[in-house]
Design a protein around this motif. Structure first.
Motif, PDB file in Angstrom:
ATOM      1  N   THR A  41      32.145  49.069  37.186  1.00 48.87           N
ATOM      2  CA  THR A  41      31.309  48.204  36.347  1.00 48.87           C
ATOM      3  C   THR A  41      29.861  48.150  36.828  1.00 48.87           C
ATOM      4  O   THR A  41      28.947  48.074  36.027  1.00 48.87           O
ATOM      5  CB  THR A  41      31.867  46.767  36.303  1.00 48.87           C
ATOM      6  N   ASP A  42      29.654  48.176  38.130  1.00 46.21           N
ATOM      7  CA  ASP A  42      28.307  48.070  38.704  1.00 46.21           C
ATOM      8  C   ASP A  42      28.117  49.234  39.669  1.00 46.21           C
ATOM      9  O   ASP A  42      28.588  49.204  40.809  1.00 46.21           O
ATOM     10  CB  ASP A  42      28.171  46.727  39.428  1.00 46.21           C
ATOM     11  N   LEU A  43      27.422  50.268  39.202  1.00 42.89           N
ATOM     12  CA  LEU A  43      27.278  51.495  39.980  1.00 42.89           C
ATOM     13  C   LEU A  43      26.602  51.252  41.327  1.00 42.89           C
ATOM     14  O   LEU A  43      27.054  51.768  42.348  1.00 42.89           O
ATOM     15  CB  LEU A  43      26.510  52.553  39.176  1.00 42.89           C
ATOM     16  N   ALA A  44      25.552  50.459  41.352  1.00 43.82           N
ATOM     17  CA  ALA A  44      24.828  50.210  42.609  1.00 43.82           C
ATOM     18  C   ALA A  44      25.730  49.519  43.625  1.00 43.82           C
ATOM     19  O   ALA A  44      25.765  49.890  44.803  1.00 43.82           O
ATOM     20  CB  ALA A  44      23.575  49.386  42.347  1.00 43.82           C
ATOM     21  N   LYS A  45      26.465  48.521  43.177  1.00 42.78           N
ATOM     22  CA  LYS A  45      27.351  47.774  44.070  1.00 42.78           C
ATOM     23  C   LYS A  45      28.478  48.674  44.601  1.00 42.78           C
ATOM     24  O   LYS A  45      28.778  48.676  45.798  1.00 42.78           O
ATOM     25  CB  LYS A  45      27.939  46.578  43.319  1.00 42.78           C
ATOM     26  N   ALA A  85      32.764  50.872  33.276  1.00 45.93           N
ATOM     27  CA  ALA A  85      34.077  50.225  33.161  1.00 45.93           C
ATOM     28  C   ALA A  85      33.931  48.778  32.708  1.00 45.93           C
ATOM     29  O   ALA A  85      32.912  48.137  32.947  1.00 45.93           O
ATOM     30  CB  ALA A  85      34.810  50.281  34.500  1.00 45.93           C
ATOM     31  N   LYS A  86      34.968  48.275  32.057  1.00 46.86           N
ATOM     32  CA  LYS A  86      35.007  46.873  31.662  1.00 46.86           C
ATOM     33  C   LYS A  86      35.471  46.041  32.849  1.00 46.86           C
ATOM     34  O   LYS A  86      36.361  46.447  33.598  1.00 46.86           O
ATOM     35  CB  LYS A  86      35.964  46.681  30.488  1.00 46.86           C
ATOM     36  N   ALA A  87      34.886  44.877  33.013  1.00 46.51           N
ATOM     37  CA  ALA A  87      35.241  43.985  34.126  1.00 46.51           C
ATOM     38  C   ALA A  87      36.601  43.352  33.875  1.00 46.51           C
ATOM     39  O   ALA A  87      37.049  43.228  32.731  1.00 46.51           O
ATOM     40  CB  ALA A  87      34.172  42.907  34.290  1.00 46.51           C
ATOM     41  N   GLY A  88      37.249  42.942  34.944  1.00 44.18           N
ATOM     42  CA  GLY A  88      38.478  42.171  34.852  1.00 44.18           C
ATOM     43  C   GLY A  88      39.741  42.975  34.627  1.00 44.18           C
ATOM     44  O   GLY A  88      40.779  42.405  34.304  1.00 44.18           O
ATOM     45  N   VAL A  89      39.703  44.284  34.802  1.00 41.15           N
ATOM     46  CA  VAL A  89      40.898  45.112  34.637  1.00 41.15           C
ATOM     47  C   VAL A  89      41.743  45.009  35.906  1.00 41.15           C
ATOM     48  O   VAL A  89      41.233  45.165  37.016  1.00 41.15           O
ATOM     49  CB  VAL A  89      40.516  46.583  34.351  1.00 41.15           C
ATOM     50  N   GLU A  90      43.026  44.732  35.753  1.00 46.11           N
ATOM     51  CA  GLU A  90      43.940  44.616  36.892  1.00 46.11           C
ATOM     52  C   GLU A  90      44.486  46.006  37.243  1.00 46.11           C
ATOM     53  O   GLU A  90      44.949  46.734  36.364  1.00 46.11           O
ATOM     54  CB  GLU A  90      45.107  43.674  36.532  1.00 46.11           C
ATOM     55  N   HIS A  91      44.413  46.365  38.512  1.00 43.51           N
ATOM     56  CA  HIS A  91      44.893  47.669  38.975  1.00 43.51           C
ATOM     57  C   HIS A  91      46.127  47.472  39.851  1.00 43.51           C
ATOM     58  O   HIS A  91      46.169  46.573  40.689  1.00 43.51           O
ATOM     59  CB  HIS A  91      43.801  48.399  39.760  1.00 43.51           C
ATOM     60  N   ASP A  92      47.120  48.334  39.678  1.00 40.19           N
ATOM     61  CA  ASP A  92      48.356  48.278  40.463  1.00 40.19           C
ATOM     62  C   ASP A  92      48.148  48.951  41.819  1.00 40.19           C
ATOM     63  O   ASP A  92      47.494  50.000  41.897  1.00 40.19           O
ATOM     64  CB  ASP A  92      49.471  48.996  39.689  1.00 40.19           C
TER      65      ASP A  92
END
Length: 155
Positions: A41-45, A85-92
């Protein structure tokens, strides 16, 4: 007659060698990993995170559009971070990248200094998994919640 026998014997002995060489020539090299792409979501970060935590080298990327960062990850290829990317997506946790380091204990010190929470496979905070083969592992998330493993299977 001795010369003819010697020639025939030599040809008979070379036949299996020639067959094995022909088989080896026919076998093609399998695929090799070129790169792994991580949607952020935030390339720099995310760029700062991967550069600072894993000490990865940023390499030139061809797009020059401000939406990509490419890192060298050694013989395995490249790691590409891609903005959008969209924020808040949960990854397994089963879907993770793994990096090997010489010492998990020293790496944990770095995580603690950077205030990055880590856990073992079972999810116990500040714990280390010890695999049956003696390899130590820890798990943590990048800024977008992608799971990362670090182990000491460094060869």
């Amino acid at each position: 007659m001795k010369t003819l026998t010697l020639i025939v014997l030599t040809l008979v002995m070379l036949t299996p060698f020639q067959k094995s060489m022909a088989q080896a020539e026919k076998k093609q090299q399998g695929a090799v990993l070129n790169h792994i792409a991580v949607y952020v979501t935030d390339l720099a970060k995310s760029t700062a995170f991967y550069k600072d935590v894993f000490d990865l080298e940023i390499i030139p990327e061809p797009f020059k559009d401000g939406k990509h960062t490419w890192f060298s990850i050694g013989p395995a290829g490249h790691l590409h971070l891609i903005q959008g990317a969209k924020a808040g997506v949960e990854h397994d946790k089963n879907e993770h990248l793994c990096f090997s380091v010489p010492s998990v204990d020293k790496f944990i010190t770095l995580l603690n200094v950077k205030k990055i929470e880590f856990e073992d496979w079972a999810g116990t905070r500040k714990a280390v998994t010890l695999r049956v083969d003696g390899i130590k592992q820890v798990y943590f998330k990048d800024p977008d919640g992608h799971w990362l493993e670090v182990n000491d299977d460094h060869k």
